[in-house]
Design a protein around this motif. Sequence first.
Motif, short mmCIF file in Angstrom:
data_model
loop_
_atom_site.label_atom_id
_atom_site.label_comp_id
_atom_site.label_asym_id
_atom_site.label_seq_id
_atom_site.Cartn_x
_atom_site.Cartn_y
_atom_site.Cartn_z
N ASN A 29 7.05 -32.75 -30.32
CA ASN A 29 7.09 -31.72 -29.28
C ASN A 29 8.36 -31.79 -28.44
O ASN A 29 8.92 -30.76 -28.05
CB ASN A 29 5.85 -31.79 -28.39
CG ASN A 29 5.52 -33.18 -27.92
OD1 ASN A 29 5.44 -34.11 -28.73
ND2 ASN A 29 5.33 -33.35 -26.63
N HIS A 126 3.28 -35.07 -36.44
CA HIS A 126 3.52 -35.67 -35.13
C HIS A 126 2.23 -35.58 -34.30
O HIS A 126 1.75 -36.57 -33.76
CB HIS A 126 4.67 -34.97 -34.41
CG HIS A 126 4.89 -35.54 -33.04
ND1 HIS A 126 5.48 -36.75 -32.84
CD2 HIS A 126 4.55 -35.08 -31.80
CE1 HIS A 126 5.51 -37.03 -31.54
NE2 HIS A 126 4.95 -36.03 -30.89
N HIS A 166 2.28 -39.03 -31.30
CA HIS A 166 2.03 -38.18 -30.14
C HIS A 166 1.09 -38.78 -29.10
O HIS A 166 1.34 -38.66 -27.91
CB HIS A 166 1.52 -36.80 -30.61
CG HIS A 166 1.47 -35.77 -29.54
ND1 HIS A 166 2.54 -35.50 -28.71
CD2 HIS A 166 0.47 -34.93 -29.14
CE1 HIS A 166 2.21 -34.53 -27.87
NE2 HIS A 166 0.97 -34.17 -28.09
#
Length: 214
Positions: A29, A126, A166
Amino acid sequence: MNDGKKKEVEHFLDLVSGVQVPIIVVFGNHDYDADDVDGIKEMLLGNPSIKVLDGEYAEYELNGKKVGIGGAKGYGGGFAPHRIVSRGERATKSFVEEEDREVEKLKTALYQMENAAPDFKITLTHWAAFEETIEGEPKELYVILGSSRLGDAIEQVNPHLALSGHAHHGPRGIKKARGTVSACNIAYKVNEGKMSLFDFFSDGSVVLRHLESH
Ligand SMILES: [Fe+2]
């Protein structure tokens, strides 16, 4: 990476410049923080050892065995039955649209992996695909930590190992997600900065080791 800026990408490229083995990455992100993910991809691909999996599949031969990796960034949405649904405000619908795009990308990669039928199948996202890899995080954050739709796609291909990151406060080690999938959170903080190494055995089992960082 932490802020999606070129300086960070350059730093990463410096760190891996001497690495002799293939490097497979998916976006996270924070790679989107500076709104230039294409620029990041171009920089990464300047190193021929690096492959960026954005809905793609990569395959390598290792000790006479084919190792395949299908990956995509993934996104949030939560875990069934506690999921965000595409209704109401445009912002909510946009959230789910990003999830839709990433699920489709992952499915494309996994479809290629199924066709290639490697000896060992690995999935890489992720964002989290399975709740078991984020346990310990506040339940309120689950919706922005991952999506069970990623897990639905991964479960279909029965991988030997499903990797995600993540969730910095998730559990360490390989978890049996949904009772069948060996899934592991390899977020840097979860593993206290130690590199995760996996041994694959011909009976299909996978064992995790950690290397001390220097
Ligand atoms: Fe992240």
